[in-house]
Design a protein around this motif. Structure first.
Motif, PDB file in Angstrom:
ATOM      1  N   ILE A 152     -10.050  -6.292   3.103  1.00 45.21           N
ATOM      2  CA  ILE A 152      -9.578  -6.058   4.474  1.00 45.21           C
ATOM      3  C   ILE A 152     -10.684  -6.335   5.482  1.00 45.21           C
ATOM      4  O   ILE A 152     -10.458  -6.946   6.533  1.00 45.21           O
ATOM      5  CB  ILE A 152      -9.060  -4.606   4.616  1.00 45.21           C
ATOM      6  CG1 ILE A 152      -7.724  -4.449   3.873  1.00 45.21           C
ATOM      7  CG2 ILE A 152      -8.901  -4.216   6.083  1.00 45.21           C
ATOM      8  CD1 ILE A 152      -7.269  -3.005   3.731  1.00 45.21           C
ATOM      9  N   THR A 183      -8.053   4.778   7.936  1.00 38.63           N
ATOM     10  CA  THR A 183      -7.971   4.932   6.487  1.00 38.63           C
ATOM     11  C   THR A 183      -7.884   6.412   6.133  1.00 38.63           C
ATOM     12  O   THR A 183      -8.350   7.275   6.882  1.00 38.63           O
ATOM     13  CB  THR A 183      -9.203   4.340   5.776  1.00 38.63           C
ATOM     14  OG1 THR A 183     -10.368   5.117   6.106  1.00 38.63           O
ATOM     15  CG2 THR A 183      -9.422   2.899   6.182  1.00 38.63           C
ATOM     16  N   ARG A 243       2.057   7.004   9.881  1.00 39.34           N
ATOM     17  CA  ARG A 243       1.697   5.589   9.844  1.00 39.34           C
ATOM     18  C   ARG A 243       2.600   4.777  10.770  1.00 39.34           C
ATOM     19  O   ARG A 243       2.157   3.782  11.364  1.00 39.34           O
ATOM     20  CB  ARG A 243       1.767   5.063   8.412  1.00 39.34           C
ATOM     21  CG  ARG A 243       0.819   5.791   7.466  1.00 39.34           C
ATOM     22  CD  ARG A 243       0.837   5.234   6.056  1.00 39.34           C
ATOM     23  NE  ARG A 243       0.109   3.982   5.978  1.00 39.34           N
ATOM     24  CZ  ARG A 243      -0.110   3.314   4.845  1.00 39.34           C
ATOM     25  NH1 ARG A 243       0.345   3.803   3.693  1.00 39.34           N
ATOM     26  NH2 ARG A 243      -0.778   2.181   4.845  1.00 39.34           N
ATOM     27  N   GLU A 256      -8.934   0.561  -4.595  1.00 39.94           N
ATOM     28  CA  GLU A 256      -9.218   0.940  -3.210  1.00 39.94           C
ATOM     29  C   GLU A 256     -10.470   0.239  -2.693  1.00 39.94           C
ATOM     30  O   GLU A 256     -10.484  -0.304  -1.569  1.00 39.94           O
ATOM     31  CB  GLU A 256      -9.388   2.451  -3.106  1.00 39.94           C
ATOM     32  CG  GLU A 256      -9.779   2.937  -1.720  1.00 39.94           C
ATOM     33  CD  GLU A 256      -9.964   4.438  -1.645  1.00 39.94           C
ATOM     34  OE1 GLU A 256     -10.051   4.963  -0.511  1.00 39.94           O
ATOM     35  OE2 GLU A 256     -10.012   5.103  -2.703  1.00 39.94           O
ATOM     36  N   SER A 312      -3.096   0.880   9.157  1.00 37.97           N
ATOM     37  CA  SER A 312      -3.434   2.078   8.378  1.00 37.97           C
ATOM     38  C   SER A 312      -3.484   1.739   6.897  1.00 37.97           C
ATOM     39  O   SER A 312      -2.863   0.780   6.438  1.00 37.97           O
ATOM     40  CB  SER A 312      -2.419   3.195   8.620  1.00 37.97           C
ATOM     41  OG  SER A 312      -1.119   2.818   8.184  1.00 37.97           O
ATOM     42  N   TYR A 313      -4.221   2.578   6.173  1.00 37.95           N
ATOM     43  CA  TYR A 313      -4.406   2.370   4.737  1.00 37.95           C
ATOM     44  C   TYR A 313      -4.524   3.730   4.056  1.00 37.95           C
ATOM     45  O   TYR A 313      -5.173   4.651   4.576  1.00 37.95           O
ATOM     46  CB  TYR A 313      -5.670   1.554   4.472  1.00 37.95           C
ATOM     47  CG  TYR A 313      -5.951   1.276   3.011  1.00 37.95           C
ATOM     48  CD1 TYR A 313      -5.352   0.203   2.360  1.00 37.95           C
ATOM     49  CD2 TYR A 313      -6.799   2.099   2.277  1.00 37.95           C
ATOM     50  CE1 TYR A 313      -5.593  -0.057   1.016  1.00 37.95           C
ATOM     51  CE2 TYR A 313      -7.050   1.853   0.934  1.00 37.95           C
ATOM     52  CZ  TYR A 313      -6.446   0.776   0.308  1.00 37.95           C
ATOM     53  OH  TYR A 313      -6.685   0.530  -1.026  1.00 37.95           O
ATOM     54  N   ASN A 344       0.828  -1.201   0.000  1.00 35.58           N
ATOM     55  CA  ASN A 344       0.000   0.000   0.000  1.00 35.58           C
ATOM     56  C   ASN A 344       0.863   1.253   0.000  1.00 35.58           C
ATOM     57  O   ASN A 344       1.369   1.677   1.026  1.00 35.58           O
ATOM     58  CB  ASN A 344      -0.928  -0.023   1.222  1.00 35.58           C
ATOM     59  CG  ASN A 344      -1.811   1.200   1.319  1.00 35.58           C
ATOM     60  OD1 ASN A 344      -1.844   1.873   2.336  1.00 35.58           O
ATOM     61  ND2 ASN A 344      -2.539   1.519   0.257  1.00 35.58           N
ATOM     62  N   GLU A 403      -9.745  -3.531  -2.225  1.00 30.27           N
ATOM     63  CA  GLU A 403      -8.825  -3.787  -1.117  1.00 30.27           C
ATOM     64  C   GLU A 403      -9.505  -3.573   0.230  1.00 30.27           C
ATOM     65  O   GLU A 403      -9.342  -4.374   1.164  1.00 30.27           O
ATOM     66  CB  GLU A 403      -7.579  -2.921  -1.258  1.00 30.27           C
ATOM     67  CG  GLU A 403      -6.656  -3.392  -2.356  1.00 30.27           C
ATOM     68  CD  GLU A 403      -5.390  -2.566  -2.491  1.00 30.27           C
ATOM     69  OE1 GLU A 403      -4.422  -3.081  -3.097  1.00 30.27           O
ATOM     70  OE2 GLU A 403      -5.354  -1.418  -2.013  1.00 30.27           O
ATOM     71  N   LEU A 404     -10.264  -2.497   0.364  1.00 31.52           N
ATOM     72  CA  LEU A 404     -10.989  -2.276   1.622  1.00 31.52           C
ATOM     73  C   LEU A 404     -12.013  -3.393   1.852  1.00 31.52           C
ATOM     74  O   LEU A 404     -12.194  -3.853   2.991  1.00 31.52           O
ATOM     75  CB  LEU A 404     -11.670  -0.909   1.608  1.00 31.52           C
ATOM     76  CG  LEU A 404     -10.742   0.302   1.760  1.00 31.52           C
ATOM     77  CD1 LEU A 404     -11.517   1.601   1.574  1.00 31.52           C
ATOM     78  CD2 LEU A 404     -10.055   0.288   3.129  1.00 31.52           C
ATOM     79  N   VAL A 408       1.369  -3.637   4.401  1.00 27.56           N
ATOM     80  CA  VAL A 408       0.363  -3.633   5.466  1.00 27.56           C
ATOM     81  C   VAL A 408      -0.081  -5.060   5.719  1.00 27.56           C
ATOM     82  O   VAL A 408      -0.497  -5.764   4.799  1.00 27.56           O
ATOM     83  CB  VAL A 408      -0.851  -2.758   5.070  1.00 27.56           C
ATOM     84  CG1 VAL A 408      -1.916  -2.803   6.161  1.00 27.56           C
ATOM     85  CG2 VAL A 408      -0.412  -1.330   4.794  1.00 27.56           C
TER      86      VAL A 408
END
Length: 350
Positions: free
Chosen positions: A190, A127, A142, A183, A152-153, A50, A186-187, A55
């Motif tokens: 996650i 985020t 971060r 994004e 964190s992202y 990231n 990926e979220l 991460v």
């Protein structure tokens, strides 16, 4: 060209690398809020590269702070309102279709919060859409979050060759909407709601295709004015607003500038005499002229700007700030530009 790639990305089940270290429309909320367990599809630990950092997520985050409106609206669209313990940095009201989901979400600050305020929300994940929040002197680095076991992202839309654009870097190539889709997925991975991410991407792609079909403004010149009457912040050639211009056939006057939102002089705007002014309607009061009415009042009263052809013809397209930044609202922007274009389809460069 771009939308060929957009359609192709929907077929991808995930855009992140899932690593086993040991043996979820832009204007619609996905039904049924995700519970604490998720869908059970993500394999943890999950490792994501990231923006220059690796991460590692041991489990689905339960208490997330979103430092920007853009990332907040993605999380809400994925049905994750119950896991958001704080939001910040708002330019506009929440999307109407997300209002109910957002109602119980604490707002830590209308602008950037302090680290102490973020810490008080007791997050296990943070985020951000813009890397300036993670700079020294920003909200929190971060590294400092990692020291307290908080993940964190950063949005890939703010990343160029592993460096945050808004954190001090410079774009070397134009932003593509695939970064936004990355994004979202990926979220979604996650938080273990991968199917919801794929559905949101597919909805955005469908709307974007419909919004741009048959729309071509024939290269009409345009200036995208985000904020500030004194030294206006206008869209450079590599950012999200210039992408809107490309997708709808406009020519961005400041396309030769790499910065996302360079500050320019009004003399350069008048010299360019754009055919269209795309005006940010920001529901905040951080800079003079944030709001649409204030922008129009300035343009029509100032001795210099009132000479602009677009001002004299009132050729204005109004977009919310979130629609001009990289966010799921880019489709709302395309739909508004389409409406304006169809209403002015018989007009030329003027």
């Amino acid at each position: 060209m771009i939308f060929t790639r957009l359609r192709a990305i929907a077929a991808s089940a995930s855009l992140v690398t899932l690593v086993a270290l040991t043996g979820c429309g832009a204007s619609e909320v996905v039904e049924d809020s995700a519970d604490a367990v998720g869908q059970g599809d993500t394999r943890y630990p999950l490792v994501i590269e990231n923006c220059g950092q690796t991460v590692e997520i041991e489990r689905a985050p339960q208490r997330v702070v979103s430092l920007d409106q853009n990332s907040t609206e993605i999380l809400l669209s994925l049905g994750l309102a119950g896991r958001i313990v704080g939001t910040a940095s708002w330019t506009d009201p929440i999307l109407p279709s997300l209002a109910d989901e957002n109602e119980g979400v604490p707002r830590l600050s209308d602008n950037a919060p302090t680290y102490e305020v973020v810490l008080g929300a007791d997050p296990d994940f943070v985020t951000a859409s813009f890397g300036r929040h993670y700079n020294e002197g920003g909200v929190v680095t971060r590294d400092r979050l990692a020291e307290t076991s908080v993940g964190s992202y950063l949005s890939p839309t703010d990343c160029d060759n592993g460096i945050s654009v808004n954190g001090g870097g410079t774009r070397t190539e134009p932003l593509q909407v695939e970064a936004l889709y990355q994004e979202i997925q990926e979220l979604a991975d996650i938080f273990d709601v991968a199917d919801r991410g794929a559905a949101l991407i597919a909805d955005l792609q469908e709307r974007a295709t419909a919004a741009t079909e048959g729309v071509d403004l024939g290269g009409r010149s345009a200036v995208f004015w985000f904020a500030d009457t004194k030294t206006p912040y206008t869209a450079g050639g590599f950012g999200s607003a210039s992408l809107l211009a490309e997708l709808t056939g406009m020519t961005n006057v400041f396309a030769d500038t790499a910065d996302d939102w360079p500050a320019v002089g009004w003399e350069s705007v008048v010299d360019a005499d754009p055919s269209i002014l795309v005006l940010g309607d920001l529901q905040r009061d951080r800079f003079p002229g944030d709001r649409l009415d204030d922008k129009i009042a300035f343009l029509t009263a100032d001795p210099l700007t009132r000479t602009l052809s677009a001002v004299q013809r009132a050729d204005f397209i109004a977009l919310h700030g979130a629609e001009m930044n990289p966010s799921i609202r880019f489709v709302d922007a395309l739909e508004k530009i389409r409406t304006w274009a169809l209403e002015h389809q018989d007009e030329g460069e003027g």
